[in-house]
Write an enzyme that holds these catalytic residues in place. Structure first.
Site, PDB file in Angstrom:
ATOM      1  N   LYS A 118       0.701  -1.076   0.124  1.00  0.00           N
ATOM      2  CA  LYS A 118      -0.235  -0.216  -0.033  1.00  0.00           C
ATOM      3  C   LYS A 118       0.692   1.351   0.230  1.00  0.00           C
ATOM      4  O   LYS A 118       0.705   2.114  -0.543  1.00  0.00           O
ATOM      5  CB  LYS A 118      -1.107  -0.066   0.904  1.00  0.00           C
ATOM      6  CG  LYS A 118      -1.063   1.081   1.480  1.00  0.00           C
ATOM      7  CD  LYS A 118      -2.349   1.649   3.439  1.00  0.00           C
ATOM      8  CE  LYS A 118      -1.413   1.360   4.078  1.00  0.00           C
ATOM      9  NZ  LYS A 118      -1.101   3.057   4.763  1.00  0.00           N
ATOM     10  N   ASN A 119       1.961   0.846   0.884  1.00  0.00           N
ATOM     11  CA  ASN A 119       2.964   2.395   1.002  1.00  0.00           C
ATOM     12  C   ASN A 119       3.494   2.234  -0.380  1.00  0.00           C
ATOM     13  O   ASN A 119       4.370   3.382  -0.373  1.00  0.00           O
ATOM     14  CB  ASN A 119       3.560   2.266   2.264  1.00  0.00           C
ATOM     15  CG  ASN A 119       2.686   2.629   3.703  1.00  0.00           C
ATOM     16  OD1 ASN A 119       1.237   3.199   3.332  1.00  0.00           O
ATOM     17  ND2 ASN A 119       3.205   2.586   5.082  1.00  0.00           N
ATOM     18  N   CYS A 166      -4.113  12.630  13.258  1.00  0.00           N
ATOM     19  CA  CYS A 166      -4.979  11.694  12.919  1.00  0.00           C
ATOM     20  C   CYS A 166      -4.781  11.119  14.352  1.00  0.00           C
ATOM     21  O   CYS A 166      -4.214  11.814  14.902  1.00  0.00           O
ATOM     22  CB  CYS A 166      -4.443  10.087  11.937  1.00  0.00           C
ATOM     23  SG  CYS A 166      -3.096   9.876  12.064  1.00  0.00           S
ATOM     24  N   ARG A 220       0.872  14.948  13.075  1.00  0.00           N
ATOM     25  CA  ARG A 220       1.500  14.612  11.590  1.00  0.00           C
ATOM     26  C   ARG A 220       1.408  15.745  10.602  1.00  0.00           C
ATOM     27  O   ARG A 220       0.990  16.310   9.313  1.00  0.00           O
ATOM     28  CB  ARG A 220      -0.005  14.188  10.880  1.00  0.00           C
ATOM     29  CG  ARG A 220      -0.580  12.204  11.541  1.00  0.00           C
ATOM     30  CD  ARG A 220       0.562  11.650  11.243  1.00  0.00           C
ATOM     31  NE  ARG A 220       0.957  10.914  10.554  1.00  0.00           N
ATOM     32  CZ  ARG A 220       0.488   9.792   9.746  1.00  0.00           C
ATOM     33  NH1 ARG A 220      -0.876   8.801  10.344  1.00  0.00           N
ATOM     34  NH2 ARG A 220       0.573   9.105   8.731  1.00  0.00           N
ATOM     35  N   ASP A 272       5.600   0.843  11.665  1.00  0.00           N
ATOM     36  CA  ASP A 272       4.093  -0.242  11.469  1.00  0.00           C
ATOM     37  C   ASP A 272       3.743  -1.552  11.788  1.00  0.00           C
ATOM     38  O   ASP A 272       2.995  -2.381  12.088  1.00  0.00           O
ATOM     39  CB  ASP A 272       4.652   0.406   9.601  1.00  0.00           C
ATOM     40  CG  ASP A 272       3.547   1.648   9.179  1.00  0.00           C
ATOM     41  OD1 ASP A 272       4.144   2.043   7.972  1.00  0.00           O
ATOM     42  OD2 ASP A 272       3.723   2.711   9.935  1.00  0.00           O
ATOM     43  N   ARG A 321      -8.558  -0.421   5.327  1.00  0.00           N
ATOM     44  CA  ARG A 321      -7.635   0.566   4.990  1.00  0.00           C
ATOM     45  C   ARG A 321      -6.502   0.325   4.121  1.00  0.00           C
ATOM     46  O   ARG A 321      -6.080   0.336   3.214  1.00  0.00           O
ATOM     47  CB  ARG A 321      -6.934   2.303   5.248  1.00  0.00           C
ATOM     48  CG  ARG A 321      -8.167   3.351   5.983  1.00  0.00           C
ATOM     49  CD  ARG A 321      -7.220   4.359   6.687  1.00  0.00           C
ATOM     50  NE  ARG A 321      -6.858   4.528   5.612  1.00  0.00           N
ATOM     51  CZ  ARG A 321      -5.772   5.834   6.788  1.00  0.00           C
ATOM     52  NH1 ARG A 321      -6.049   6.488   7.895  1.00  0.00           N
ATOM     53  NH2 ARG A 321      -4.789   6.392   5.907  1.00  0.00           N
TER      54      ARG A 321
HETATM   55  C1  EPZ Z   1       4.678   6.985   5.939  1.00  0.00           C
HETATM   56  O1  EPZ Z   1       3.831   8.196   7.010  1.00  0.00           O
HETATM   57  C2  EPZ Z   1       3.810   6.391   6.388  1.00  0.00           C
HETATM   58  N1  EPZ Z   1       2.546   6.177   5.065  1.00  0.00           N
HETATM   59  C3  EPZ Z   1       3.330   5.407   7.752  1.00  0.00           C
HETATM   60  O2  EPZ Z   1       2.573   4.555   7.485  1.00  0.00           O
HETATM   61  C4  EPZ Z   1       4.469   5.239   8.307  1.00  0.00           C
HETATM   62  O3  EPZ Z   1       3.856   5.141  10.139  1.00  0.00           O
HETATM   63  C5  EPZ Z   1       5.118   6.634   8.382  1.00  0.00           C
HETATM   64  O4  EPZ Z   1       5.234   6.285   7.006  1.00  0.00           O
HETATM   65  C6  EPZ Z   1       6.573   6.134   9.194  1.00  0.00           C
HETATM   66  O5  EPZ Z   1       7.333   5.085   8.726  1.00  0.00           O
HETATM   67  C7  EPZ Z   1       2.505   6.051   4.104  1.00  0.00           C
HETATM   68  O6  EPZ Z   1       3.760   5.700   3.728  1.00  0.00           O
HETATM   69  C8  EPZ Z   1       1.921   6.486   2.786  1.00  0.00           C
HETATM   70  P1  EPZ Z   1       6.515  10.624   7.916  1.00  0.00           P
HETATM   71  P2  EPZ Z   1       4.339  10.172   6.605  1.00  0.00           P
HETATM   72  O7  EPZ Z   1       6.719  12.035   7.395  1.00  0.00           O
HETATM   73  O8  EPZ Z   1       4.962  10.539   5.360  1.00  0.00           O
HETATM   74  C9  EPZ Z   1       7.142  14.016  11.161  1.00  0.00           C
HETATM   75  C10 EPZ Z   1       0.837   3.134   7.848  1.00  0.00           C
HETATM   76  O9  EPZ Z   1       0.318   2.815   9.070  1.00  0.00           O
HETATM   77  N2  EPZ Z   1       6.859  14.980  10.433  1.00  0.00           N
HETATM   78  O10 EPZ Z   1       8.045   9.903   8.043  1.00  0.00           O
HETATM   79  O11 EPZ Z   1       3.373  11.331   7.289  1.00  0.00           O
HETATM   80  C11 EPZ Z   1       5.849  13.138  11.548  1.00  0.00           C
HETATM   81  O12 EPZ Z   1       5.147  14.060  12.607  1.00  0.00           O
HETATM   82  C12 EPZ Z   1       0.779   4.495   7.972  1.00  0.00           C
HETATM   83  O13 EPZ Z   1       0.808   2.566   7.084  1.00  0.00           O
HETATM   84  C13 EPZ Z   1       6.665  16.487  10.644  1.00  0.00           C
HETATM   85  O14 EPZ Z   1       7.233  16.735  11.646  1.00  0.00           O
HETATM   86  O15 EPZ Z   1       5.520   9.520   7.829  1.00  0.00           O
HETATM   87  C14 EPZ Z   1       6.089  11.977  12.100  1.00  0.00           C
HETATM   88  O16 EPZ Z   1       6.148  12.206  14.009  1.00  0.00           O
HETATM   89  C15 EPZ Z   1       1.149   5.161   9.196  1.00  0.00           C
HETATM   90  N3  EPZ Z   1       6.835  17.046   9.568  1.00  0.00           N
HETATM   91  C16 EPZ Z   1       7.554  11.576  11.733  1.00  0.00           C
HETATM   92  O17 EPZ Z   1       8.114  12.603  11.409  1.00  0.00           O
HETATM   93  C17 EPZ Z   1       7.138  16.585   8.045  1.00  0.00           C
HETATM   94  O18 EPZ Z   1       6.596  18.074   7.601  1.00  0.00           O
HETATM   95  C18 EPZ Z   1       7.916  10.549  10.366  1.00  0.00           C
HETATM   96  O19 EPZ Z   1       6.596  11.196   9.737  1.00  0.00           O
HETATM   97  C19 EPZ Z   1       6.876  15.612   7.991  1.00  0.00           C
HETATM   98  C20 EPZ Z   1       6.285  14.346   9.004  1.00  0.00           C
END
Ligand code: EPZ
Length: 420
Positions: A22-23, A118, A123, A307, A399
């Site tokens: 999915k990701n 969420c 996020r 995850d 999802r």
């Molecule tokens: C991706 O989310 C995945 N989703 C998530 O999977 C996964 O948990 C996550 O990466 C971490 O591996 C998809 O790929 C669709 P991040 P993403 O940006 O991109 C902070 C699932 O269960 N952050 O790496 O949103 C954020 O708050 C989902 O399949 C900022 O502060 O994750 C978090 O604490 C859930 N500012 C950390 O970084 C930003 O601009 C990592 O988030 C962006 C992120």
């Protein structure tokens, strides 16, 4: 409303074919906005988030056919209708923000709803926005939307992320593919799903190369070609069913996995007592003697994935001793804990750490899913628990897990989906 009803205590034996990731699929679907030719995507899982992304791309103007029996998506070039990603869609799937990079790269404009928080955290998307500004995008936040414009084209830049973000990395890679000149992006996330996006883009004519472990150079090209591409298997789905074998003390063979992409997950499961035997053509068989307590913290790839945190926690509830899980990525990713405790688990949370004291057995209960991975941790707990577990709000599960009930049933699980 739908519920999952599970009669626990059955050892699971059998084999499961792992679906496409999915990701990996979501950013690659968003990247189709960069391409004006026919694209065929294979091994796309039939899950709710993919349908939501399809609807989002269609609302922008793409013509998309999803053959769910063949797990194949065809995307046709069309006249783009609007350069927007509406709140109604992005609020249900944060990955909708991934159209921001492609839209501004190709059309010099994008109006994308802020994803909002969420269950697992606030996020934010500040890293996405700051990096796009470095490429010359003018960005303002208006009524809950990111309004981004590049009066002329985006310009190449040297970007260093202050912290590792999967989504920000994906957005910036897509934004830079059509940007004339060389863009350097440092401190990127290197999850397999990102490498799959890079591979997809390079196969369609992009020029993206690694200069070090977490740094890439992207040389902008005029256009990308349509291609026929198969996405990688879902390592988190595979890890989830590996835990199903372990928590029920059964034996499950997983087919169509990618072994090297799962080495970090297998390493931790081995520490927790798993016996892992690799077979022919991308298969692996998972079983165990006892469940060993372990200490782990979630990290960006190649560390242990956040995850898989909830799924591992369910397993460690039944270990012989005390375990510690530290959640380093998201600020609120322990929502499954209160529900596991209602099933008898002995878990104490202090700040971002969960101390888990193993017990002999979990007891079935009526519980509530809160996010995708928390939901599946309750399914795993229910499979092992004595008695009946009823799981509410299972739309979270739908999802991200294709055919979860049938895949578990074919291994002997007593699980039914009920409309109430
Ligand atoms: C991706 O989310 C995945 N989703 C998530 O999977 C996964 O948990 C996550 O990466 C971490 O591996 C998809 O790929 C669709 P991040 P993403 O940006 O991109 C902070 C699932 O269960 N952050 O790496 O949103 C954020 O708050 C989902 O399949 C900022 O502060 O994750 C978090 O604490 C859930 N500012 C950390 O970084 C930003 O601009 C990592 O988030 C962006 C992120």
């Amino acid at each position: 409303m739908k519920q999952l009803i599970i009669q626990g205590g059955k050892k699971l034996y059998g084999s499961i074919a792992i679906s496409g990731s999915k990701n990996a699929s979501l950013p690659i679907l968003a990247a189709s906005l960069l391409i004006d030719e026919i694209i065929i995507l294979r091994n796309i899982p039939n899950v709710k988030d993919i349908l939501t992304m399809k609807t989002l791309l269609e609302s922008i103007g793409k013509k998309i056919e999803f053959n769910i029996l063949k797990n194949e998506i065809k995307i046709y070039p069309t006249k783009i209708k609007k350069l927007e990603a509406l709140y109604s869609l992005v609020k249900t799937m944060r990955a909708g923000v991934l159209v921001l990079g492609p839209l501004i790269a190709k059309y010099n404009f994008a109006r994308v709803s802020l994803p909002g928080g969420c269950a697992i955290g606030s996020r934010p998307v500040d890293l996405h926005i700051e990096a796009l500004k470095k490429m010359g995008a003018k960005i303002k936040i208006e009524k809950g939307y990111i309004v981004a414009e590049a009066s002329k084209k985006l310009k190449p830049a040297k970007i260093k992320f202050s912290s590792i973000s999967v989504g920000a990395t994906e957005n910036l890679i897509m934004a830079a593919t059509l940007c004339k000149g060389k863009t350097i992006i440092q401190n990127i996330a290197i999850e397999p799903e990102i490498l799959d996006l890079i591979n997809f883009l390079n196969c369609s004519g992009a020029k993206i190369s690694f200069v070090s472990k977490r740094s890439i150079v992207i040389e902008g090209v005029d256009k990308l070609r349509g291609i026929n591409y198969s996405v990688i298997p879902d390592r988190i789905e595979a890890g989830t069913y590996a835990v199903a074998a372990l928590i029920t003390n059964g034996k499950i063979t997983l087919n169509k996995i990618n072994r090297e992409m799962m080495s970090n997950i297998f390493q931790i499961l081995k520490k927790a007592g798993a016996k892992i035997v690799f077979g022919k053509n991308n298969s692996v068989t998972i079983s165990r003697k006892i469940i060993k307590p372990t200490k782990i913290k979630t990290m960006p790839y190649p560390g242990f994935p956040t995850d898989m945190q909830a799924q591992l926690m369910s397993l460690l509830c039944l270990s012989k001793g005390s375990s510690l899980i530290k959640e380093e990525i998201f600020e609120n990713r322990f929502l499954h804990v209160s529900e596991l405790k209602r099933m008898g688990a002995n878990i104490k949370i202090t700040n971002q750490s969960a101390n888990i004291t193993g017990i002999v057995n979990l007891n079935g209960a009526e519980v509530m899913a809160t996010d995708l991975r928390a939901s599946v941790s309750l399914v795993l707990a229910g499979l092992a628990a004595k008695g009946t577990t009823i799981i509410n709000r299972i739309y979270h599960l739908e999802r991200g897990y294709e055919n979860l009930v049938s895949k578990l049933k074919q291994c002997g699980a007593k699980i039914v989906l009920k409309n109430v």
